[in-house]
Design a protein around this motif. Structure first.
Motif, PDB file in Angstrom:
ATOM      1  N   MET A  40      -2.227   0.372  -4.031  1.00 28.61           N
ATOM      2  CA  MET A  40      -1.984  -1.049  -4.753  1.00 28.61           C
ATOM      3  C   MET A  40      -2.207  -1.052  -6.371  1.00 28.61           C
ATOM      4  O   MET A  40      -1.116  -1.624  -6.880  1.00 28.61           O
ATOM      5  CB  MET A  40      -3.175  -1.971  -4.048  1.00 28.61           C
TER       6      MET A  40
ATOM      7  N   THR B 282      -3.355  -9.068  -0.831  1.00 30.44           N
ATOM      8  CA  THR B 282      -2.610  -8.376  -1.871  1.00 30.44           C
ATOM      9  C   THR B 282      -1.618  -8.986  -2.669  1.00 30.44           C
ATOM     10  O   THR B 282      -1.464  -8.679  -3.931  1.00 30.44           O
ATOM     11  CB  THR B 282      -2.045  -6.872  -1.099  1.00 30.44           C
TER      12      THR B 282
ATOM     13  N   TYR C  32       0.803  -1.260  -0.035  1.00 34.06           N
ATOM     14  CA  TYR C  32      -0.036   0.104   0.100  1.00 34.06           C
ATOM     15  C   TYR C  32       0.730   1.267   0.123  1.00 34.06           C
ATOM     16  O   TYR C  32       0.503   2.511   0.090  1.00 34.06           O
ATOM     17  CB  TYR C  32      -0.949  -0.020   1.206  1.00 34.06           C
TER      18      TYR C  32
ATOM     19  N   THR D 219      -9.317  -2.588  -2.763  1.00 33.72           N
ATOM     20  CA  THR D 219      -8.404  -2.537  -1.794  1.00 33.72           C
ATOM     21  C   THR D 219      -7.766  -1.023  -1.729  1.00 33.72           C
ATOM     22  O   THR D 219      -8.383  -0.052  -2.282  1.00 33.72           O
ATOM     23  CB  THR D 219      -7.490  -3.633  -1.914  1.00 33.72           C
TER      24      THR D 219
ATOM     25  N   ASP E  15       3.120  -8.370   0.882  1.00 33.82           N
ATOM     26  CA  ASP E  15       1.988  -8.122   1.698  1.00 33.82           C
ATOM     27  C   ASP E  15       2.475  -8.603   3.158  1.00 33.82           C
ATOM     28  O   ASP E  15       3.739  -8.735   3.224  1.00 33.82           O
ATOM     29  CB  ASP E  15       0.800  -8.809   1.312  1.00 33.82           C
TER      30      ASP E  15
ATOM     31  N   HIS F 213     -10.303  -7.784  -1.637  1.00 31.68           N
ATOM     32  CA  HIS F 213      -9.364  -8.257  -0.280  1.00 31.68           C
ATOM     33  C   HIS F 213     -10.387  -8.696   0.498  1.00 31.68           C
ATOM     34  O   HIS F 213     -11.687  -8.343   0.913  1.00 31.68           O
ATOM     35  CB  HIS F 213      -8.711  -7.074   0.186  1.00 31.68           C
TER      36      HIS F 213
END
Length: 321
Positions: free
Chosen positions: A259, A236, A47, A255, A62, A219
């Motif tokens: 991303m 992710t 992220y 999400t 992730d 997600h």
């Protein structure tokens, strides 16, 4: 050849306009230099924004990938470009190393939704039922747990215990989504991710109407009714793998906002539809405060040794599954 900001721009030119690049380049060059001088590595969650994820990070992924790879780090200093529980996990797995988080305010609504006292009360209510705790929690909460899990391995962790029911904390939606995939009875807590809980089934239907043929990846922290509207649900890492292997012509990742940018860099042939729910905590991490962390040794993560020993055991049990 040692990379520089100038040489890295080609990597991100599709997601960062050229006019914005000068704002980032000085910090990128300084961070690359500081990493060499301090024998430091940067771990960045999926992220993080592209100028962090693709230009200064050494290890990306992730929560599960970062936890696994943290154990293999040989550097003296780890900078965690993510939120606080991730930095704590890196410290648990590397107790002798310096672990820095660039902004102490980078928290998590899930981590804030449960306390060690809550878990002790749950154990009284459900004696003998194992506690499976999502990694999106504090070290103190992990220390009260039997085993940790991530969105990528939750089903495997739950089933590895060989019991008829478990407590799965603190994400209610993740627990409900995993419960549909297993015969194990899952008792959930009422915690929610402030990013994923905002998505609705109507959002998905509107995206399909506006973008015919779009493939929807969600997600599992999203509400179950949102996951039911998607073509695929996964962590992710799983979403990124799906794009790489299935190569949908048009895709939406339900999400956190950055991303899509990070995955799009690797897949120029895929059209990304971008619904934008930002994580305010992830966005506290910037190139500027990563640079400051390395320059000033800010902010070192510390965990009480007694708490750390018990929390580490829960994380190590997860990694052994």
């Amino acid at each position: 050849m040692t990379p520089s900001a100038a040489s890295l721009y080609d990597r991100v030119q599709r997601v960062i306009p050229a006019i914005e690049w000068p704002v980032f380049s000085d910090d990128i060059d300084a961070i690359l230099k500081l990493k060499r001088e301090r024998n430091a590595v940067i771990l960045a969650h999926n992220y993080q924004t592209p100028e962090i994820f693709h230009c200064v990070a050494d290890i990306v992924g992730d929560s599960l990938a970062l936890a696994r790879k943290a154990m293999e780090v040989e550097a003296d200093v780890i900078v965690l470009a993510g939120v606080h529980f991730m930095a704590e996990t890196a410290k648990l797995l590397n107790p002798a190393k310096t672990v820095l988080i660039p902004d102490m305010r980078a928290g998590c609504s899930l981590a804030d939704s449960i306390t060690p006292h809550d878990i002790r009360l749950l154990r009284q209510r459900y004696p003998g039922v194992p506690v499976v705790t999502y990694v999106n929690t504090s070290a103190a909460v992990k220390a009260e747990s039997d085993i940790c899990c991530t969105s990528g391995n939750a089903k495997a962790v739950v089933e590895s215990l060989g019991v008829p029911r478990v407590l799965m904390l603190p994400d209610e939606y993740l627990a409900q989504n995993i419960a549909k995939q297993t015969d194990v009875e899952i008792i959930a807590w009422k915690g929610h991710c402030e990013v994923h809980e905002r998505f609705t089934p109507e959002d998905i239907r509107e995206m399909r109407a506006a973008h015919p043929g779009v493939t929807v990846l969600a997600h599992p922290e999203c509400p179950p009714e949102v996951v039911a509207e998607a073509d695929f649900a996964g962590s992710t890492a799983a979403m990124s793998d799906y794009v790489g292997t299935k190569k949908p012509s048009r895709v939406v990742l339900v999400t956190e906002c950055s991303m899509s940018d990070n995955v799009a860099v690797e897949h120029p042939d895929v059209e990304f539809i971008r619904p934008c729910n930002l994580c305010p905590h992830m966005k506290r991490i910037t190139l500027g405060n990563i640079r400051s962390a390395l320059e000033r040794n800010e902010h070192a993560v510390t965990i009480d040794p007694a708490v750390a020993a018990r929390a580490r055991l829960a994380v190590e049990r997860m990694l052994a599954v």
